[in-house]
Design a protein around this motif. Structure first.
Motif, mmCIF file in Angstrom:
data_model
loop_
_atom_site.group_PDB
_atom_site.id
_atom_site.type_symbol
_atom_site.label_atom_id
_atom_site.label_comp_id
_atom_site.label_asym_id
_atom_site.label_seq_id
_atom_site.Cartn_x
_atom_site.Cartn_y
_atom_site.Cartn_z
ATOM 1 N N PRO A 251 -37.204 56.091 98.961
ATOM 2 C CA PRO A 251 -36.893 57.318 98.144
ATOM 3 C C PRO A 251 -35.549 57.936 98.887
ATOM 4 C CG PRO A 251 -38.961 57.723 98.302
ATOM 5 C CD PRO A 251 -38.757 56.375 98.937
ATOM 6 N N ALA A 252 -35.285 57.660 100.288
ATOM 7 C CA ALA A 252 -34.197 58.035 101.074
ATOM 8 C C ALA A 252 -32.955 57.010 100.824
ATOM 9 C CB ALA A 252 -34.483 57.712 102.380
ATOM 10 N N ARG A 260 -35.663 54.852 90.626
ATOM 11 C CA ARG A 260 -36.908 54.488 91.398
ATOM 12 C C ARG A 260 -37.903 53.875 90.366
ATOM 13 N NH1 ARG A 260 -36.216 59.072 94.687
ATOM 14 N NH2 ARG A 260 -38.098 59.932 93.853
ATOM 15 N N ALA A 261 -38.139 54.774 89.403
ATOM 16 C CA ALA A 261 -38.970 54.406 88.334
ATOM 17 C C ALA A 261 -38.620 53.209 87.413
ATOM 18 C CB ALA A 261 -39.241 55.594 87.053
ATOM 19 N N ALA A 262 -37.291 53.076 87.446
ATOM 20 C CA ALA A 262 -36.991 51.693 86.588
ATOM 21 C C ALA A 262 -37.175 50.501 87.352
ATOM 22 C CB ALA A 262 -35.524 51.788 86.014
ATOM 23 N N ILE A 263 -36.841 50.512 88.668
ATOM 24 C CA ILE A 263 -37.112 49.455 89.600
ATOM 25 C C ILE A 263 -38.430 48.970 89.725
ATOM 26 C CG2 ILE A 263 -36.842 48.680 91.952
ATOM 27 C CD1 ILE A 263 -34.222 50.501 92.162
ATOM 28 N N ASN A 415 -24.192 53.465 97.300
ATOM 29 C CA ASN A 415 -24.572 54.184 96.305
ATOM 30 C C ASN A 415 -25.865 54.386 95.757
ATOM 31 O OD1 ASN A 415 -25.455 51.625 95.319
ATOM 32 N ND2 ASN A 415 -23.712 51.294 93.707
ATOM 33 N N ALA A 416 -26.350 54.797 94.504
ATOM 34 C CA ALA A 416 -27.638 55.261 94.380
ATOM 35 C C ALA A 416 -28.423 54.144 94.421
ATOM 36 C CB ALA A 416 -27.626 56.268 93.035
#
Length: 492
Positions: A251-252, A260-263, A415-416
């Protein structure tokens, strides 16, 4: 004041059994010799007091009822012991020991003024300017096992396993001696073995999918590694071509909860290390996005329009950074880069590599170039603006470098998805032939079958900031090296 003669000094020492003809300087001043005698006497007196007090404590302990045993090797614990002399609490015993230490130390080890001035006072615990029995007593008063003394968990290997349980794990840390249990996500692990003070082995329990805390319990307390083990729904085979570094996104790094959920939903490890090249790669999930000139971006060129919908149905891995000079040279045996030879050159991106040259690298490593659509989707990382951050914070370009040329990778913010330098530093080759966009929605586009130029993306250190935008397109003959590098991709 009466001065002692040398003969009187000798007779006094002989009486005390301390006379050494070779160890006494009879030519010394009598006052110095008196200090020697007094020092010997203080040690004898202090030792006597200490022995008396310790003997009292030992008698009290050993005369406990017949069913009790006293382990001389065990640290003193809380509670009390019943003896013929009344209840003797552990704190009383500690106090007795500390008092004995004070008496012994005060008599035997109290320094004279010259000694106190000359010594290092790092042991002055109470700050009174003197290291003496009071300081020692403070240490001895806390005699026994210390709660959580250095107890910690440093790692769990592997860091993931099936939610169905049964994964053999090794826990590394400190002060595991006497550990009584291991819990993962609040559920007790099985086959628990304390291998040493620094290693525990166990088998993961059945649990729900997700990151779980690992807790080790010992007599000294508990240690917790937050999110130290990840339970994966169903089976979780590791890729044969890579080493898993982290299964679920940190999450960091991946700060967007939707990403995160998609990964995580892919049931594939997020961060891996390619075994053949030591290139770190991150998982990018499939998804749908609008490709082309971002709304409100006044710097767009004509070939960035029309904006059109693109769907990527498959997850893919992509390099966390551009391929470095060290990674290229390790596989290809040479380094074509214009900015080689500097102390930080190994960590700078390789450049002066043509699209054709890269095919040799990819053949040798079983890696590939990303398609243009994969590249833009990975670069945008869920954003819809021209850039995923403020340009000076995320990209090296013509106006913001201090040392001429390329810069070491990962020197700006990611990036994100956790990818570095997708904008700036060096242009990056894509797999596709170049062609103008169509307004039609497309799925998994790979570009035309033939063409003249291959696509470039991302801008570079030698270009202005308008080239460092997510939708900016460039192109070059595939045989031309130029100041261009690349980022690898791979199917799971």
């Amino acid at each position: 004041m009466t001065r002692l003669t040398p003969d009187q000094v000798r007779r006094a020492l002989e009486a005390a059994g301390e006379w050494d003809p070779n160890g006494i300087d009879t030519s010394a001043q009598p006052s110095q010799r008196r200090r020697t005698i007094l020092s010997k006497s203080k040690i004898i007196a202090g030792a006597s007091i200490l022995l008396i007090v310790v003997a009292y404590a030992f008698i009290a302990l050993t005369r406990n009822n017949e069913n009790s045993k006293f382990d001389l090797h065990a640290p003193l614990q809380s509670g009390s012991i019943s003896s013929p002399y009344g209840d003797l609490s552990m704190r009383k015993i500690n106090t007795i020991a500390a008092s004995a230490a004070v008496a012994f130390s005060a008599i035997s080890f109290a320094p004279t003024a010259p000694q106190a001035q000359a010594q290092n006072c790092t042991g002055d615990n109470n700050g009174d300017g003197v290291v003496n029995g009071v300081d020692l007593a403070q240490v001895l008063a806390d005699w026994g096992a210390c709660a959580n003394a250095g107890l910690s968990i440093s790692s769990v290997s592997p860091s993931f396993g099936s939610a169905a349980g049964g994964t053999a794990i090794t826990i590394a840390g400190k002060n595991f001696t006497g550990a009584t249990s291991v819990m993962i996500g609040g559920i007790t692990a099985t086959s628990f073995v304390v291998v040493s003070a620094t290693t525990i082995t166990a088998v993961s329990p059945i649990g729900s999918a997700g990151a779980k805390d690992v807790v080790v319990t010992t007599p000294a307390g508990t240690a917790t590694l937050i999110g130290g083990f990840v339970l994966i729904a169903g089976s979780c085979p590791s890729p044969t071509w890579a080493t898993v570094l982290e299964w679920i996104p940190n999450p960091a790094v991946v700060t967007d909860a939707n990403l995160r959920a998609a990964i995580t939903a892919t049931n594939l490890p997020w961060r891996v290390l390619d075994n053949g090249t030591n290139i770190e790669m991150l998982l990018v999930p499939g998804g749908t996005f609008m490709m082309g000139c971002s709304p409100g971006d006044a710097e767009c060129s004509g070939d960035e329009s029309p904006m059109h919908q693109v769907t990527l149905t498959n997850a893919f891995y992509i390099g966390k950074t551009e391929v470095t000079q060290a990674q290229w040279q390790a596989k290809m045996g040479s380094n074509p880069s214009a900015f080689s030879g500097f102390s930080d050159s190994p960590s700078r991106p390789v450049e002066q590599v043509s699209w054709n040259m890269i095919q040799g690298f990819n053949t040798a490593t079983s890696l590939r170039l990303p398609t243009e659509a994969e590249w833009e989707f990975a670069c945008r990382a869920g954003t819809t603006t021209a850039r995923y951050g403020e340009v000076n914070a995320i990209a090296w370009y013509y106006q913001n470098w201090t040392n001429y040329g390329t810069q070491p990778v990962a020197g700006k913010l990611p990036n994100a998805f956790g990818l570095y330098d997708t904008l700036g530093n060096v242009w990056e080759w894509c797999q596709d032939w170049y062609e103008p966009y169509s307004s039609a929605s497309v799925t998994n586009p790979t570009g035309p079958a033939t063409g003249t130029y291959r696509l470039l993306r991302g801008g570079s250190w030698g270009d202005y900031s308008y080239d460092s935008r997510g939708s900016r397109r460039g192109n070059l003959y595939p045989v031309t090296p130029g100041s261009v590098g690349f980022r690898v991709a791979r199917n799971p």
